[in-house]
Design an enzyme around this catalytic site. Structure first.
Site, mmCIF file in Angstrom:
data_model
loop_
_atom_site.group_PDB
_atom_site.id
_atom_site.type_symbol
_atom_site.label_atom_id
_atom_site.label_comp_id
_atom_site.label_asym_id
_atom_site.label_seq_id
_atom_site.Cartn_x
_atom_site.Cartn_y
_atom_site.Cartn_z
ATOM 1 N N HIS A 72 0.843 -1.205 0.000
ATOM 2 C CA HIS A 72 0.000 0.000 0.000
ATOM 3 C C HIS A 72 0.870 1.244 0.000
ATOM 4 O O HIS A 72 1.778 1.378 0.823
ATOM 5 C CB HIS A 72 -0.924 0.012 1.222
ATOM 6 C CG HIS A 72 -2.125 -0.857 1.071
ATOM 7 N ND1 HIS A 72 -3.290 -0.638 1.756
ATOM 8 C CD2 HIS A 72 -2.342 -1.947 0.284
ATOM 9 C CE1 HIS A 72 -4.189 -1.556 1.405
ATOM 10 N NE2 HIS A 72 -3.627 -2.363 0.515
ATOM 11 N N TYR A 201 -9.530 5.543 7.354
ATOM 12 C CA TYR A 201 -9.704 5.884 8.783
ATOM 13 C C TYR A 201 -10.746 7.009 8.823
ATOM 14 O O TYR A 201 -10.522 8.081 8.282
ATOM 15 C CB TYR A 201 -8.405 6.385 9.386
ATOM 16 C CG TYR A 201 -7.313 5.351 9.562
ATOM 17 C CD1 TYR A 201 -6.506 4.960 8.485
ATOM 18 C CD2 TYR A 201 -7.080 4.762 10.799
ATOM 19 C CE1 TYR A 201 -5.499 4.020 8.646
ATOM 20 C CE2 TYR A 201 -6.064 3.827 10.967
ATOM 21 C CZ TYR A 201 -5.282 3.461 9.887
ATOM 22 O OH TYR A 201 -4.275 2.534 10.053
ATOM 23 N N PRO A 293 -4.545 0.552 18.535
ATOM 24 C CA PRO A 293 -4.233 0.110 17.171
ATOM 25 C C PRO A 293 -4.461 1.184 16.096
ATOM 26 O O PRO A 293 -4.207 0.957 14.932
ATOM 27 C CB PRO A 293 -5.149 -1.086 16.964
ATOM 28 C CG PRO A 293 -6.179 -0.996 18.010
ATOM 29 C CD PRO A 293 -5.606 -0.238 19.144
ATOM 30 N N LYS A 297 0.754 0.283 15.086
ATOM 31 C CA LYS A 297 2.131 0.247 15.582
ATOM 32 C C LYS A 297 2.465 -0.946 16.466
ATOM 33 O O LYS A 297 3.637 -1.245 16.676
ATOM 34 C CB LYS A 297 2.421 1.543 16.361
ATOM 35 C CG LYS A 297 2.484 2.768 15.495
ATOM 36 C CD LYS A 297 3.665 2.725 14.539
ATOM 37 C CE LYS A 297 3.460 3.609 13.334
ATOM 38 N NZ LYS A 297 3.630 2.890 12.064
ATOM 39 N N TYR A 385 3.551 6.993 10.019
ATOM 40 C CA TYR A 385 2.715 5.840 9.683
ATOM 41 C C TYR A 385 3.546 4.731 9.011
ATOM 42 O O TYR A 385 3.391 3.555 9.345
ATOM 43 C CB TYR A 385 1.571 6.248 8.757
ATOM 44 C CG TYR A 385 0.505 5.178 8.605
ATOM 45 C CD1 TYR A 385 0.564 4.257 7.556
ATOM 46 C CD2 TYR A 385 -0.542 5.072 9.512
ATOM 47 C CE1 TYR A 385 -0.396 3.263 7.424
ATOM 48 C CE2 TYR A 385 -1.512 4.076 9.388
ATOM 49 C CZ TYR A 385 -1.426 3.172 8.340
ATOM 50 O OH TYR A 385 -2.372 2.177 8.211
HETATM 51 P P1 FAS Z 1 1.471 -11.307 22.005
HETATM 52 O O1 FAS Z 1 0.443 -10.924 23.050
HETATM 53 O O2 FAS Z 1 1.059 -11.400 20.586
HETATM 54 O O3 FAS Z 1 2.095 -12.734 22.379
HETATM 55 C C1 FAS Z 1 2.413 -13.051 23.712
HETATM 56 C C2 FAS Z 1 2.430 -14.559 23.847
HETATM 57 O O4 FAS Z 1 2.849 -14.858 25.188
HETATM 58 C C3 FAS Z 1 1.041 -15.174 23.655
HETATM 59 O O5 FAS Z 1 1.114 -16.223 22.712
HETATM 60 C C4 FAS Z 1 0.683 -15.686 25.052
HETATM 61 O O6 FAS Z 1 -0.036 -16.916 25.012
HETATM 62 C C5 FAS Z 1 2.044 -15.883 25.701
HETATM 63 N N1 FAS Z 1 2.008 -15.776 27.157
HETATM 64 C C6 FAS Z 1 1.326 -14.865 27.905
HETATM 65 N N2 FAS Z 1 1.528 -15.103 29.216
HETATM 66 C C7 FAS Z 1 2.348 -16.185 29.302
HETATM 67 C C8 FAS Z 1 2.895 -16.926 30.379
HETATM 68 N N3 FAS Z 1 2.651 -16.587 31.649
HETATM 69 N N4 FAS Z 1 3.676 -17.992 30.112
HETATM 70 C C9 FAS Z 1 3.944 -18.335 28.813
HETATM 71 N N5 FAS Z 1 3.450 -17.681 27.735
HETATM 72 C C10 FAS Z 1 2.659 -16.615 27.993
HETATM 73 N N6 FAS Z 1 -1.537 -4.183 16.711
HETATM 74 C C11 FAS Z 1 -1.592 -3.566 15.517
HETATM 75 O O7 FAS Z 1 -0.562 -3.083 15.042
HETATM 76 N N7 FAS Z 1 -2.801 -3.454 14.845
HETATM 77 C C12 FAS Z 1 -3.965 -3.996 15.356
HETATM 78 O O8 FAS Z 1 -5.023 -3.906 14.751
HETATM 79 C C13 FAS Z 1 -3.939 -4.674 16.589
HETATM 80 N N8 FAS Z 1 -5.071 -5.235 17.115
HETATM 81 C C14 FAS Z 1 -5.008 -5.866 18.341
HETATM 82 C C15 FAS Z 1 -6.142 -6.466 18.922
HETATM 83 C C16 FAS Z 1 -6.072 -7.104 20.174
HETATM 84 C C17 FAS Z 1 -7.312 -7.740 20.786
HETATM 85 C C18 FAS Z 1 -4.849 -7.149 20.870
HETATM 86 C C19 FAS Z 1 -4.762 -7.817 22.241
HETATM 87 C C20 FAS Z 1 -3.712 -6.571 20.311
HETATM 88 C C21 FAS Z 1 -3.781 -5.929 19.038
HETATM 89 N N9 FAS Z 1 -2.659 -5.361 18.431
HETATM 90 C C22 FAS Z 1 -2.693 -4.729 17.238
HETATM 91 C C23 FAS Z 1 -1.408 -5.427 19.067
HETATM 92 C C24 FAS Z 1 -0.812 -6.789 18.790
HETATM 93 O O9 FAS Z 1 -0.742 -6.989 17.412
HETATM 94 C C25 FAS Z 1 0.498 -6.837 19.500
HETATM 95 O O10 FAS Z 1 1.252 -5.651 19.292
HETATM 96 C C26 FAS Z 1 1.318 -8.040 19.117
HETATM 97 O O11 FAS Z 1 0.542 -9.189 19.315
HETATM 98 C C27 FAS Z 1 2.566 -8.020 19.997
HETATM 99 O O12 FAS Z 1 3.157 -9.241 19.890
HETATM 100 P P2 FAS Z 1 3.853 -9.908 21.180
HETATM 101 O O13 FAS Z 1 4.635 -8.873 21.894
HETATM 102 O O14 FAS Z 1 4.518 -11.122 20.658
HETATM 103 O O15 FAS Z 1 2.667 -10.282 22.192
HETATM 104 C C1 PHB Z 2 -6.103 -4.244 10.664
HETATM 105 O O1 PHB Z 2 -6.139 -4.504 9.448
HETATM 106 O O2 PHB Z 2 -6.412 -5.075 11.546
HETATM 107 C C2 PHB Z 2 -5.659 -2.862 11.106
HETATM 108 C C3 PHB Z 2 -5.107 -1.997 10.171
HETATM 109 C C4 PHB Z 2 -4.695 -0.735 10.579
HETATM 110 C C5 PHB Z 2 -4.845 -0.358 11.900
HETATM 111 C C6 PHB Z 2 -5.389 -1.239 12.836
HETATM 112 C C7 PHB Z 2 -5.803 -2.497 12.438
HETATM 113 O O3 PHB Z 2 -4.449 0.880 12.293
#
Ligand code: FAS
Ligand code: PHB
Length: 390
Positions: A72, A201, A293, A297, A385
């Site tokens: 994109h 957005y 989100p 980032k 961005y």
């Molecule tokens: P993660 O949370 O992905 O991974 C952590 C891992 O550690 C998990 O697999 C978990 O099971 C494990 N863990 C936890 N506790 C533990 C323990 N006690 N023992 C062993 N393992 C354990 N970011 C965006 O950029 N755009 C988005 O749209 C977006 N939407 C999101 C929606 C939701 C609901 C959430 C929660 C986050 C969102 N994020 C988004 C942010 C997300 O993408 C995170 O930045 C990303 O998952 C970060 O990755 P990790 O740091 O690996 O953490």
């Molecule tokens: C998504 O595609 O899930 C998405 C894209 C951009 C954002 C947040 C989520 O800023």
């Protein structure tokens, strides 16, 4: 068991670090408390910065991303019934973002890790980290009715916001900064073609909306919702109707709707823990910080943390130096806070707050109007961005 680096968490941060270490001959073990399928069942991020893509290239886990990811060069800000395109490539000397779901990134990293024969322990109960203030840390966990111990040189806490790593640090040794937002995002995935070939957005008096995608046939949409809402409060019809009402007429009429196969409500917060290093324990990704989100980032910050931490570990095992590891927290936090600021500013600009009111809506529109008509302001938005340099 003994390893050089014990990694807690098999999300993007843990898997990417594990892959970079394995590719450099540094032994590592990943532990996660849930199953591989549970992790792959989570729907999260969708936008990758070029720096994140480069790291996935280095990790040897980017073949499908380059084949299926969508490049994109811009996105739109929708307000006052109109779309205003932000020309990311034109404003940043040709930089792009890649739309490719976090679920697929995780799947690709898991697949590469398995083909490299690196060790991952899923369903590891009661993971605990020990003696990380000394030079001989270790990790324990329960599996098969027994307690197991992993001796290591370093522990990478990649276990997300609710993980055990940050919670293992004495409160006196860690500072936290937090802003919780008074709303959430209701998200759906549906096998329908996206309403636009780029992301939209939308700022609307009824609330924020985001049109995203996973492919030319799979769409990802979000609408701002109350924190009191439950997933079951939103039927598909209600969601599509509300999304239409928040988009410019041309998009509302072009929207293809259909049954959603994934529904979620995510709360929004900004959170940073300082420092990100405690002796032989290093926090990376959501274990150390959370961003709303709105700026896409979260996943990309996890990648830059991993970049800095991997460089430190690689240098240490190459020549015994601790310099890059000693600098990890300061280097990572410098980029983290800039992304936290950007994500906060996008969230303040695009959402309806309880106290936004008529005056607040006018201020948001004035800021959006200035943003889309000023090359200087659009450039600042675009360079944040696409991702600030690592
Ligand atoms: P993660 O949370 O992905 O991974 C952590 C891992 O550690 C998990 O697999 C978990 O099971 C494990 N863990 C936890 N506790 C533990 C323990 N006690 N023992 C062993 N393992 C354990 N970011 C965006 O950029 N755009 C988005 O749209 C977006 N939407 C999101 C929606 C939701 C609901 C959430 C929660 C986050 C969102 N994020 C988004 C942010 C997300 O993408 C995170 O930045 C990303 O998952 C970060 O990755 P990790 O740091 O690996 O953490
Ligand atoms: C998504 O595609 O899930 C998405 C894209 C951009 C954002 C947040 C989520 O800023």
């Amino acid at each position: 068991m003994r390893t050089q680096v014990a990694i807690i968490g098999s999300g993007p941060a843990g898997l990417l670090l594990g892959q970079l270490l394995t590719g450099t001959g540094i032994d590592n073990v990943i532990l996660d408390r849930v199953s591989k399928d549970y992790i792959l069942g989570r729907v999260r991020a969708g936008v990758l910065e070029e720096g994140t893509v480069r790291l996935l290239d280095e990790a040897g886990a980017s073949e499908r991303l380059h084949a299926e990811g969508l490049l994109h060069s811009g996105f739109s800000l929708a307000f006052d019934e109109r779309n205003h395109r932000i020309d990311l490539a034109g404003l940043t000397g040709g930089k792009h973002v890649t739309v490719y779901g976090q679920t697929e990134v995780t799947r690709d990293l898991m697949h590469k890790r398995e083909s490299d024969g690196a060790r991952t322990i899923y369903a590891a109960d009661n993971v605990a980290i020990h003696d990380f203030g000394l030079n001989r840390p270790f990790v324990t966990y329960e599996s098969g009715g027994r307690t197991h111990r992993i001796d290591c040189d370093f522990i990478a806490g990649c276990d997300g916001f609710h993980g055990v790593s940050r919670r293992s640090v004495p409160e006196s040794a860690i500072g936290t900064f937090e802003r919780v937002y008074p709303f959430g995002w209701r998200g759906v995935l549906a096998e329908v073609p996206p309403v636009s070939h780029e992301l939209i957005y939308a700022n609307h008096p009824r609330g924020f909306a985001l049109c995203s995608m996973r492919s030319a046939t799979r769409s990802r949409y979000y609408v701002q919702c109350s924190l009191d809402d439950r997933v079951e409060d939103w039927s598909d019809d209600r969601f599509w109707d509300e999304l239409r009402r928040r988009l410019p007429k041309e998009d509302a009429e072009a929207l293809t709707t259909g049954p959603s196969f994934e529904k979620s409500i995510a709360p929004l917060r900004s959170f940073v823990a300082e420092p990100m290093r405690f002796g032989r324990l290093f926090l990376a990704g959501d274990a150390a910080h959370i961003v709303p989100p709105t700026g896409a980032k979260g996943l990309n910050l996890a990648a830059s943390d991993v970049h800095y931490l991997f460089e430190g570990l690689r240098d240490h095992y190459a020549d015994g130096t601790m310099a890059a590891l000693d600098a990890y927290s300061q280097r990572a936090l410098q980029r983290v806070w800039k992304a936290v600021r950007f994500s906060w500013s996008m969230t303040m600009l695009l959402h309806r707050f309880p106290d936004t009111g008529a005056f607040g809506q006018k201020i948001q529109h004035a800021e959006l109007d200035y943003l889309v008509h000023s090359r200087a302001a659009s450039t600042a938005l675009a360079e944040n961005y696409v991702g600030l340099p690592f």
